[in-house]
Design a protein around this motif. Structure first.
Motif, PDB file in Angstrom:
ATOM      1  N   ASP A 263       0.826  -1.205   0.000  1.00  0.00           N
ATOM      2  CA  ASP A 263       0.000   0.000   0.000  1.00  0.00           C
ATOM      3  C   ASP A 263       0.866   1.264   0.000  1.00  0.00           C
ATOM      4  OD1 ASP A 263      -2.460  -1.380   0.018  1.00  0.00           O
ATOM      5  OD2 ASP A 263      -2.324  -1.667   2.186  1.00  0.00           O
ATOM      6  N   LEU A 264       2.048   1.173   0.612  1.00  0.00           N
ATOM      7  CA  LEU A 264       2.980   2.297   0.624  1.00  0.00           C
ATOM      8  C   LEU A 264       3.369   2.684  -0.804  1.00  0.00           C
ATOM      9  CD1 LEU A 264       4.927   4.281   2.054  1.00  0.00           C
ATOM     10  CD2 LEU A 264       6.594   2.410   2.120  1.00  0.00           C
ATOM     11  N   VAL A 265       3.632   1.701  -1.650  1.00  0.00           N
ATOM     12  CA  VAL A 265       4.003   1.981  -3.039  1.00  0.00           C
ATOM     13  C   VAL A 265       2.899   2.781  -3.722  1.00  0.00           C
ATOM     14  CG1 VAL A 265       4.433   0.941  -5.314  1.00  0.00           C
ATOM     15  CG2 VAL A 265       5.558   0.016  -3.285  1.00  0.00           C
ATOM     16  N   ASP A 266       1.660   2.346  -3.573  1.00  0.00           N
ATOM     17  CA  ASP A 266       0.539   3.070  -4.184  1.00  0.00           C
ATOM     18  C   ASP A 266       0.432   4.492  -3.640  1.00  0.00           C
ATOM     19  OD1 ASP A 266      -0.174   0.953  -5.805  1.00  0.00           O
ATOM     20  OD2 ASP A 266      -1.780   0.241  -4.497  1.00  0.00           O
ATOM     21  N   ALA A 267       0.596   4.644  -2.339  1.00  0.00           N
ATOM     22  CA  ALA A 267       0.498   5.973  -1.721  1.00  0.00           C
ATOM     23  C   ALA A 267       1.635   6.886  -2.190  1.00  0.00           C
ATOM     24  CB  ALA A 267       0.512   5.846  -0.196  1.00  0.00           C
ATOM     25  N   LEU A 268       2.852   6.352  -2.267  1.00  0.00           N
ATOM     26  CA  LEU A 268       3.990   7.167  -2.689  1.00  0.00           C
ATOM     27  C   LEU A 268       3.840   7.651  -4.129  1.00  0.00           C
ATOM     28  CD1 LEU A 268       6.938   5.199  -1.038  1.00  0.00           C
ATOM     29  CD2 LEU A 268       6.132   7.495  -0.428  1.00  0.00           C
ATOM     30  N   ARG A 269       3.273   6.809  -4.993  1.00  0.00           N
ATOM     31  CA  ARG A 269       3.068   7.220  -6.390  1.00  0.00           C
ATOM     32  C   ARG A 269       2.170   8.451  -6.493  1.00  0.00           C
ATOM     33  NH1 ARG A 269       1.806   1.626  -7.817  1.00  0.00           N
ATOM     34  NH2 ARG A 269       3.694   0.710  -8.655  1.00  0.00           N
TER      35      ARG A 269
ATOM     36  N   ASP B  60      18.459  20.155   2.155  1.00  0.00           N
ATOM     37  CA  ASP B  60      18.852  19.326   1.018  1.00  0.00           C
ATOM     38  C   ASP B  60      17.782  18.298   0.663  1.00  0.00           C
ATOM     39  OD1 ASP B  60      21.398  20.552   0.871  1.00  0.00           O
ATOM     40  OD2 ASP B  60      22.156  19.219   2.444  1.00  0.00           O
ATOM     41  N   THR B  61      17.632  18.060  -0.638  1.00  0.00           N
ATOM     42  CA  THR B  61      16.753  16.989  -1.105  1.00  0.00           C
ATOM     43  C   THR B  61      17.616  15.781  -1.412  1.00  0.00           C
ATOM     44  OG1 THR B  61      15.191  18.567  -2.049  1.00  0.00           O
ATOM     45  CG2 THR B  61      15.060  16.306  -2.853  1.00  0.00           C
ATOM     46  N   VAL B  62      17.286  14.673  -0.775  1.00  0.00           N
ATOM     47  CA  VAL B  62      17.976  13.405  -0.987  1.00  0.00           C
ATOM     48  C   VAL B  62      16.926  12.392  -1.427  1.00  0.00           C
ATOM     49  CG1 VAL B  62      19.745  13.950   0.732  1.00  0.00           C
ATOM     50  CG2 VAL B  62      17.729  12.636   1.420  1.00  0.00           C
ATOM     51  N   LEU B  63      17.343  11.153  -1.580  1.00  0.00           N
ATOM     52  CA  LEU B  63      16.412  10.088  -1.930  1.00  0.00           C
ATOM     53  C   LEU B  63      16.187   9.172  -0.748  1.00  0.00           C
ATOM     54  CD1 LEU B  63      17.853   9.126  -5.420  1.00  0.00           C
ATOM     55  CD2 LEU B  63      15.807  10.490  -4.930  1.00  0.00           C
ATOM     56  N   ALA B  64      14.985   8.629  -0.689  1.00  0.00           N
ATOM     57  CA  ALA B  64      14.668   7.586   0.284  1.00  0.00           C
ATOM     58  C   ALA B  64      14.353   6.327  -0.505  1.00  0.00           C
ATOM     59  CB  ALA B  64      13.477   7.992   1.141  1.00  0.00           C
ATOM     60  N   LEU B  65      15.062   5.259  -0.212  1.00  0.00           N
ATOM     61  CA  LEU B  65      14.835   3.975  -0.868  1.00  0.00           C
ATOM     62  C   LEU B  65      13.782   3.237  -0.051  1.00  0.00           C
ATOM     63  CD1 LEU B  65      17.630   1.365  -1.704  1.00  0.00           C
ATOM     64  CD2 LEU B  65      15.293   0.793  -1.172  1.00  0.00           C
ATOM     65  N   ALA B  66      12.657   2.987  -0.654  1.00  0.00           N
ATOM     66  CA  ALA B  66      11.612   2.206   0.028  1.00  0.00           C
ATOM     67  C   ALA B  66      10.413   2.065  -0.885  1.00  0.00           C
ATOM     68  CB  ALA B  66      11.172   2.871   1.332  1.00  0.00           C
ATOM     69  N   PRO B  67       9.935   0.885  -1.003  1.00  0.00           N
ATOM     70  CA  PRO B  67      10.574  -0.370  -0.611  1.00  0.00           C
ATOM     71  C   PRO B  67      11.379  -0.991  -1.753  1.00  0.00           C
ATOM     72  CG  PRO B  67       8.296  -0.799  -1.192  1.00  0.00           C
ATOM     73  CD  PRO B  67       8.534   0.687  -1.396  1.00  0.00           C
ATOM     74  N   LEU B  68      12.155  -1.991  -1.397  1.00  0.00           N
ATOM     75  CA  LEU B  68      12.851  -2.870  -2.337  1.00  0.00           C
ATOM     76  C   LEU B  68      12.204  -4.232  -2.176  1.00  0.00           C
ATOM     77  CD1 LEU B  68      15.133  -3.796  -4.256  1.00  0.00           C
ATOM     78  CD2 LEU B  68      16.561  -4.073  -2.216  1.00  0.00           C
ATOM     79  N   SER B  69      11.708  -4.794  -3.279  1.00  0.00           N
ATOM     80  CA  SER B  69      10.957  -6.049  -3.208  1.00  0.00           C
ATOM     81  C   SER B  69      11.399  -7.004  -4.303  1.00  0.00           C
ATOM     82  CB  SER B  69       9.461  -5.772  -3.401  1.00  0.00           C
ATOM     83  OG  SER B  69       9.023  -4.721  -2.589  1.00  0.00           O
ATOM     84  N   VAL B  70      11.590  -8.253  -3.920  1.00  0.00           N
ATOM     85  CA  VAL B  70      11.891  -9.316  -4.873  1.00  0.00           C
ATOM     86  C   VAL B  70      11.041 -10.516  -4.475  1.00  0.00           C
ATOM     87  CG1 VAL B  70      13.675 -10.853  -5.808  1.00  0.00           C
ATOM     88  CG2 VAL B  70      14.259  -8.480  -5.237  1.00  0.00           C
TER      89      VAL B  70
END
Length: 165
Positions: free
Chosen positions: A38-44, A77-87
């Protein structure tokens, strides 16, 4: 075992498959809140979403992995947040996750980002160059273990970039 794969930007038609991949990947994960899909959908849907940094890994025409980097603020500063990583579980431990991270970092560097942060496994992410974020003077915005809140410079020296193709 290394898998032959294609890493590409996600497309709208991939969303349902990605949802399933993320859910499956975290079903039995040691550290999971059960809502990563659900996080992926929300982040998009948010302003931090970077379409060029939401990637899928395909093998044999099947999506087997996904990674998403979004914008985060560290001070000014703007950086990146990696989340999530899924396999997908049956494709884990084959280098797919690490390949997704490296390709994400390569694209991030081209886009002008300098750092990526992650809240994740202290056993896995250091293999991709992540170290405790406080090594860079980055403090988490909430109470979390120092070893699990990590950061990484996404710019690779030219020699390393040649080895990642």
């Amino acid at each position: 075992m290394e898998v032959i794969m294609l890493i590409r930007k996600e497309e709208f038609k991939d969303y349902k498959t990605i949802y399933t991949v993320v859910k499956s990947a975290f079903d039995n994960a040691e550290h999971s809140d059960g809502n990563e899909h659900d996080l992926v959908d929300a982040l998009r849907k948010g302003e931090a979403f970077i379409p060029d940094l939401s990637l899928v890994a395909e093998t044999g025409g099947k999506i087997v992995g996904h990674i998403m980097f979004t914008k985060a603020k560290i001070g000014e500063d703007t950086v990146l947040a990696l989340a999530p990583l899924s396999v997908l579980p049956e494709y884990q431990k084959m280098g797919i996750g690490m390949s997704l991270i490296k390709e994400g970092h390569r694209i991030a560097d081209k886009l002008g980002y300098e750092y990526s942060i992650v809240l994740g496994s202290e056993k896995y992410y250091p293999k991709a160059g992540y170290v405790p974020a406080d090594n860079f003077g980055i403090k988490p915005p909430f109470d979390v273990s120092r070893v699990n809140f990590m950061a990484c410079k996404v710019k690779y020296p030219a020699a390393e970039q040649r080895g990642m193709t």
